[in-house]
Design a protein around this motif. Structure first.
Motif, PDB file in Angstrom:
ATOM      1  N   GLN A   7       0.962  -1.283   0.005  1.00  0.00           N
ATOM      2  CA  GLN A   7       0.082   0.026   0.104  1.00  0.00           C
ATOM      3  C   GLN A   7       0.826   1.322   0.035  1.00  0.00           C
ATOM      4  OE1 GLN A   7      -3.302  -0.160  -0.222  1.00  0.00           O
ATOM      5  NE2 GLN A   7      -3.165  -2.325  -0.294  1.00  0.00           N
ATOM      6  N   GLY A   8       0.411   2.247  -0.516  1.00  0.00           N
ATOM      7  CA  GLY A   8       1.199   3.715  -0.477  1.00  0.00           C
ATOM      8  C   GLY A   8       2.289   3.494  -1.184  1.00  0.00           C
ATOM      9  N   ASP A   9       3.348   4.085  -0.465  1.00  0.00           N
ATOM     10  CA  ASP A   9       4.675   4.508  -1.146  1.00  0.00           C
ATOM     11  C   ASP A   9       5.479   2.929  -1.012  1.00  0.00           C
ATOM     12  OD1 ASP A   9       5.234   3.886   1.510  1.00  0.00           O
ATOM     13  OD2 ASP A   9       5.915   6.217   1.883  1.00  0.00           O
ATOM     14  N   ARG A  10       4.786   1.924  -0.643  1.00  0.00           N
ATOM     15  CA  ARG A  10       5.393   0.645  -0.914  1.00  0.00           C
ATOM     16  C   ARG A  10       5.473  -0.161  -2.129  1.00  0.00           C
ATOM     17  NH1 ARG A  10       3.576  -3.347   3.511  1.00  0.00           N
ATOM     18  NH2 ARG A  10       5.293  -4.371   2.680  1.00  0.00           N
ATOM     19  N   LEU A  11       4.600   0.463  -2.912  1.00  0.00           N
ATOM     20  CA  LEU A  11       4.532   0.104  -4.296  1.00  0.00           C
ATOM     21  C   LEU A  11       5.017   1.334  -5.366  1.00  0.00           C
ATOM     22  CD1 LEU A  11       3.796  -1.810  -6.892  1.00  0.00           C
ATOM     23  CD2 LEU A  11       1.627  -1.432  -6.289  1.00  0.00           C
ATOM     24  N   ILE A  12       6.021   1.361  -5.694  1.00  0.00           N
ATOM     25  CA  ILE A  12       6.280   2.530  -6.546  1.00  0.00           C
ATOM     26  C   ILE A  12       6.221   2.188  -8.154  1.00  0.00           C
ATOM     27  CG2 ILE A  12       8.371   4.095  -7.263  1.00  0.00           C
ATOM     28  CD1 ILE A  12       9.499   3.319  -4.402  1.00  0.00           C
ATOM     29  N   GLU A  13       5.446   3.136  -8.776  1.00  0.00           N
ATOM     30  CA  GLU A  13       5.150   2.840 -10.100  1.00  0.00           C
ATOM     31  C   GLU A  13       6.311   3.939 -11.022  1.00  0.00           C
ATOM     32  OE1 GLU A  13       1.709   3.085 -13.791  1.00  0.00           O
ATOM     33  OE2 GLU A  13       1.104   3.474 -11.637  1.00  0.00           O
ATOM     34  N   GLY A  14       7.270   3.331 -11.478  1.00  0.00           N
ATOM     35  CA  GLY A  14       7.989   4.360 -11.942  1.00  0.00           C
ATOM     36  C   GLY A  14       9.313   3.584 -12.495  1.00  0.00           C
ATOM     37  N   ASP A  15      10.307   4.339 -13.195  1.00  0.00           N
ATOM     38  CA  ASP A  15      11.701   3.734 -13.777  1.00  0.00           C
ATOM     39  C   ASP A  15      12.627   3.560 -12.701  1.00  0.00           C
ATOM     40  OD1 ASP A  15      13.830   3.111 -15.223  1.00  0.00           O
ATOM     41  OD2 ASP A  15      13.738   4.759 -16.593  1.00  0.00           O
ATOM     42  N   PHE A  16      13.217   2.515 -12.278  1.00  0.00           N
ATOM     43  CA  PHE A  16      14.377   2.402 -11.231  1.00  0.00           C
ATOM     44  C   PHE A  16      15.459   3.265 -11.434  1.00  0.00           C
ATOM     45  CE2 PHE A  16      18.383   0.315 -10.143  1.00  0.00           C
ATOM     46  CZ  PHE A  16      17.981   0.304  -8.564  1.00  0.00           C
ATOM     47  N   LEU A  17      15.840   3.249 -12.986  1.00  0.00           N
ATOM     48  CA  LEU A  17      16.866   3.878 -13.218  1.00  0.00           C
ATOM     49  C   LEU A  17      17.067   5.457 -12.939  1.00  0.00           C
ATOM     50  CD1 LEU A  17      17.743   2.181 -16.582  1.00  0.00           C
ATOM     51  CD2 LEU A  17      18.327   1.571 -14.546  1.00  0.00           C
ATOM     52  N   THR A  18      15.725   5.975 -12.809  1.00  0.00           N
ATOM     53  CA  THR A  18      15.770   7.439 -12.373  1.00  0.00           C
ATOM     54  C   THR A  18      15.491   7.509 -11.090  1.00  0.00           C
ATOM     55  OG1 THR A  18      13.178   7.537 -12.874  1.00  0.00           O
ATOM     56  CG2 THR A  18      14.840   7.973 -14.715  1.00  0.00           C
ATOM     57  N   LEU A  19      15.101   6.690 -10.035  1.00  0.00           N
ATOM     58  CA  LEU A  19      14.930   6.887  -8.761  1.00  0.00           C
ATOM     59  C   LEU A  19      15.967   7.197  -7.916  1.00  0.00           C
ATOM     60  CD1 LEU A  19      12.616   3.841  -7.717  1.00  0.00           C
ATOM     61  CD2 LEU A  19      11.811   5.986  -8.206  1.00  0.00           C
ATOM     62  N   PRO A  20      15.914   8.348  -7.101  1.00  0.00           N
ATOM     63  CA  PRO A  20      16.691   8.692  -6.031  1.00  0.00           C
ATOM     64  C   PRO A  20      16.788   7.656  -4.740  1.00  0.00           C
ATOM     65  CG  PRO A  20      14.835  10.117  -5.933  1.00  0.00           C
ATOM     66  CD  PRO A  20      14.423   8.977  -6.934  1.00  0.00           C
ATOM     67  N   LEU A  21      17.651   6.793  -4.844  1.00  0.00           N
ATOM     68  CA  LEU A  21      17.663   5.616  -4.105  1.00  0.00           C
ATOM     69  C   LEU A  21      17.776   5.750  -2.502  1.00  0.00           C
ATOM     70  CD1 LEU A  21      19.220   2.824  -5.954  1.00  0.00           C
ATOM     71  CD2 LEU A  21      17.034   3.497  -6.019  1.00  0.00           C
ATOM     72  N   ASP A  22      18.321   6.886  -2.290  1.00  0.00           N
ATOM     73  CA  ASP A  22      18.562   7.637  -0.914  1.00  0.00           C
ATOM     74  C   ASP A  22      17.237   8.108  -0.204  1.00  0.00           C
ATOM     75  OD1 ASP A  22      18.658   9.605  -2.570  1.00  0.00           O
ATOM     76  OD2 ASP A  22      19.953  10.944  -1.800  1.00  0.00           O
ATOM     77  N   ARG A  23      16.411   8.078  -0.973  1.00  0.00           N
ATOM     78  CA  ARG A  23      14.787   8.502  -0.514  1.00  0.00           C
ATOM     79  C   ARG A  23      13.772   7.414  -0.415  1.00  0.00           C
ATOM     80  NH1 ARG A  23      14.451  14.297  -4.131  1.00  0.00           N
ATOM     81  NH2 ARG A  23      16.540  14.817  -3.753  1.00  0.00           N
ATOM     82  N   ILE A  24      14.222   6.415  -0.918  1.00  0.00           N
ATOM     83  CA  ILE A  24      13.274   5.287  -0.560  1.00  0.00           C
ATOM     84  C   ILE A  24      12.627   4.870   0.694  1.00  0.00           C
ATOM     85  CG2 ILE A  24      12.647   2.885  -1.216  1.00  0.00           C
ATOM     86  CD1 ILE A  24      12.889   4.666  -3.780  1.00  0.00           C
ATOM     87  N   PHE A  25      13.692   4.694   1.690  1.00  0.00           N
ATOM     88  CA  PHE A  25      13.484   4.483   2.951  1.00  0.00           C
ATOM     89  C   PHE A  25      13.934   5.443   4.087  1.00  0.00           C
ATOM     90  CE2 PHE A  25      14.404   0.339   1.035  1.00  0.00           C
ATOM     91  CZ  PHE A  25      13.330  -0.372   0.973  1.00  0.00           C
ATOM     92  N   PRO A  26      13.120   5.769   5.066  1.00  0.00           N
ATOM     93  CA  PRO A  26      13.457   6.807   6.142  1.00  0.00           C
ATOM     94  C   PRO A  26      14.855   6.927   6.269  1.00  0.00           C
ATOM     95  CG  PRO A  26      11.516   5.767   6.863  1.00  0.00           C
ATOM     96  CD  PRO A  26      12.331   4.812   5.467  1.00  0.00           C
ATOM     97  N   GLU A  27      15.294   8.232   6.503  1.00  0.00           N
ATOM     98  CA  GLU A  27      16.772   8.690   7.004  1.00  0.00           C
ATOM     99  C   GLU A  27      17.802   7.719   6.155  1.00  0.00           C
ATOM    100  OE1 GLU A  27      16.314   7.805  11.281  1.00  0.00           O
ATOM    101  OE2 GLU A  27      14.921   9.256  11.531  1.00  0.00           O
ATOM    102  N   GLU A  28      17.604   7.552   5.081  1.00  0.00           N
ATOM    103  CA  GLU A  28      18.652   7.060   4.204  1.00  0.00           C
ATOM    104  C   GLU A  28      19.088   5.636   4.844  1.00  0.00           C
ATOM    105  OE1 GLU A  28      21.837   9.360   3.311  1.00  0.00           O
ATOM    106  OE2 GLU A  28      20.625  11.227   2.307  1.00  0.00           O
TER     107      GLU A  28
END
Length: 272
Positions: free
Chosen positions: A79-100
């Protein structure tokens, strides 16, 4: 009733349907149960199911809208932000989980972008102590190859600077729908203890790419114009070698010789 997802050739989709393979991947790769998981390209969620059973707060990123709809219906946990619809190659991976927070990167990677996925991962290597998953066997073999072998190449060196690589097992085409025309391989990358190369990372990448661009030639020819006029004695021995004969430490030494500004190992500046 939830419909099956149509595999799209343009996205390099081959959906894993062999439950035993999915379970084995999850059990082998999730070596740390205290870290969250980011799954790339879950498709129809065969691997997702086992990842969720190990770490309930698994996050998935999926580009295909049809797959996203299927996952929402099939996995209410996402649910919510646990399913991200988008391109992995453009994702800022330091913002996926809280506090990096560090996380494990796992996936049944699309064949057509698997190398790009690992290049993107390297930008966030300090957040990813372990990565792994399934990709075309030829690529998996290349990434886990040793110096002196024909599979050894650019991405092998760049990955091995920061990760230890293991080829785990082979998966036949029949485990997928539709079956690919090639075998698949599962690999694991475990972060090593290196914190700096001691040289400019930009220069390191430039040197590695330059010599492998002409892998049939000796290093002296490939780096003509980059080498200083006065060659340090410890570097001289590399010049008659070919790129696949050099390990990571050799490439670092070679980079130091051609780099105009050497970054000291204790220098706080790192080039991402």
């Amino acid at each position: 009733m939830t419909k099956r997802v149509r595999a799209k050739k343009a996205l390099g989709q081959h959906f894993l349907h062999d439950e035993s393979v999915a379970e084995r991947i999850a059990e082998i790769l999730v070596s740390r149960r205290d870290l969250p998981i980011l799954e790339v390209g879950p498709g129809m969620g065969v691997l997702t199911k086992y990842l969720l059973s190990i770490y309930r707060d698994t996050v998935v990123v999926e580009l295909d809208g049809e797959s996203v709809e299927y996952l929402r219906e099939t996995f209410p946990e996402l649910q919510g932000d646990r399913l991200i619809e988008g391109d992995f190659l453009t994702l800022p991976l330091d913002r996926i989980f809280p506090e990096e927070q560090p996380f494990l990167l796992i996936g049944n990677y699309p064949y057509n972008i698997s190398s790009q996925i690992f290049f993107h991962m390297l930008e966030y290597r300090d957040l990813i102590p372990m990565a792994g998953g399934m990709l075309q066997r030829e690529v998996a073999r290349r990434l886990t190859s040793e110096p002196g072998t024909r599979d050894y190449g650019i991405l092998t060196v760049l990955l091995r600077a920061w990760y230890d690589a293991e080829y785990l097992f082979t998966v036949p085409p029949g485990a997928f729908t539709p079956p690919p025309k090639v075998q698949s391989g599962v690999l694991r990358l475990t972060r090593n203890d290196r914190t700096t190369l001691g040289v400019s990372e930009q220069s390191f990448r430039r040197v590695v790419k330059a010599v492998f661009a002409q892998r049939r030639k000796m290093i002296r020819s490939s780096l003509r114009g980059l080498l200083p006029e006065s060659i340090p004695p410890e570097i001289e021995r590399y010049l008659t070698m070919r790129p696949e004969q050099l390990d990571v430490e050799d490439f670092i030494a070679l980079t130091r010789a051609v780099d105009e500004k050497t970054i000291c190992p204790n220098d706080e500046e790192t080039l991402r």
